[in-house]
Write an enzyme that holds these catalytic residues in place. Structure first.
Site, PDB file in Angstrom:
ATOM      1  CG  ASP A  22      -2.134  -0.051   6.440  1.00 57.04           C
ATOM      2  OD1 ASP A  22      -1.023  -0.758   6.921  1.00 57.04           O
ATOM      3  OD2 ASP A  22      -3.303  -0.586   6.678  1.00 57.04           O
ATOM      4  CE  LYS A  81      -3.193   2.774   1.274  1.00 61.78           C
ATOM      5  NZ  LYS A  81      -4.253   3.056   2.360  1.00 61.78           N
TER       6      LYS A  81
END
Length: 216
Positions: free
Chosen positions: A139, A121
């Site tokens: 997220d 991420k």
């Protein structure tokens, strides 16, 4: 409503109403963004932005941070969630950045993920924001909002969410779509008490659709 229609409606609304969507993290260069994104894990951007000015004043470059001890870095970030782990990661990240990459944040996503504290991420966020990489960082906001709206189906992990979104969103829109979903989740489609009546994409929302049917 088909999945294709849902995506078309949601994307069309965001393109018309939020053509510019950017990270709320404050940074001046790739190094500062990388540090801020590492700090933002399970922490609000607001808290990170309150913390980084003093940190960057003390360590304005990777070389400066590489000379710092974990304890010295910790003193600047102790108000952040998980400060012990993050201080260790920042110290190690800065050292590797200097020894293996000449103090330059690599644009290659696989290379980025070699850095301590940098997962998929984080690498995707830095890649999308700095270099416009056509990737979808996932997220908690993106994961939750995508499922609630109905953009993803049965996605159990961030990676599954990422792959479904990348399959259905035009690749050139992925960097901005990431921010669309984050900001929507942060301010409108909140985890608790989402503001459905004020939501521009409500006509294409699967959760809203179910709610209307239940009220009939």
């Amino acid at each position: 409503m088909t999945l294709k229609e849902r995506y078309a409606g949601v994307i069309g609304w965001f393109e018309a109403n939020m053509p510019v969507a950017e990270s709320e993290l404050q940074y001046k260069d790739p190094y500062q963004l990388l540090v801020a994104v590492i700090l933002s894990a399970q922490c609000t951007d607001k808290r990170v932005n309150m913390t980084t000015p003093a940190l960057f004043e003390a360590y304005p470059t990777p070389e400066a941070m590489a000379q710092a001890t974990v304890e010295e870095i910790y003193a600047y970030i102790k108000s952040i969630s998980y400060p012990n782990n993050k201080a260790r990661n920042l110290a190690a990240m800065a050292r590797m950045l200097c020894t293996e990459f000449g103090g330059v944040v690599p644009s290659d996503l696989d290379a980025l993920q070699r850095l301590p504290g940098v997962g998929r991420k984080t690498a995707n966020v830095v890649g999308a924001v700095i270099w416009g990489k056509e990737v979808m960082p996932v997220d908690t906001h993106v994961f939750r909002v995508s499922a609630r709206i109905g953009l993803t189906r049965g996605a159990k992990t961030p990676l599954q969410t990422e792959l479904q979104l990348e399959k259905n969103i035009p690749s050139h829109l992925l960097p901005v779509a990431h921010h669309w979903l984050i900001l929507h989740g942060r301010y409108v489609c909140t985890a608790r008490a989402p503001k459905c009546d004020a939501c521009g994409i409500a006509p294409w929302c699967k959760s809203r659709e179910k709610q209307k049917m239940a009220d009939k």
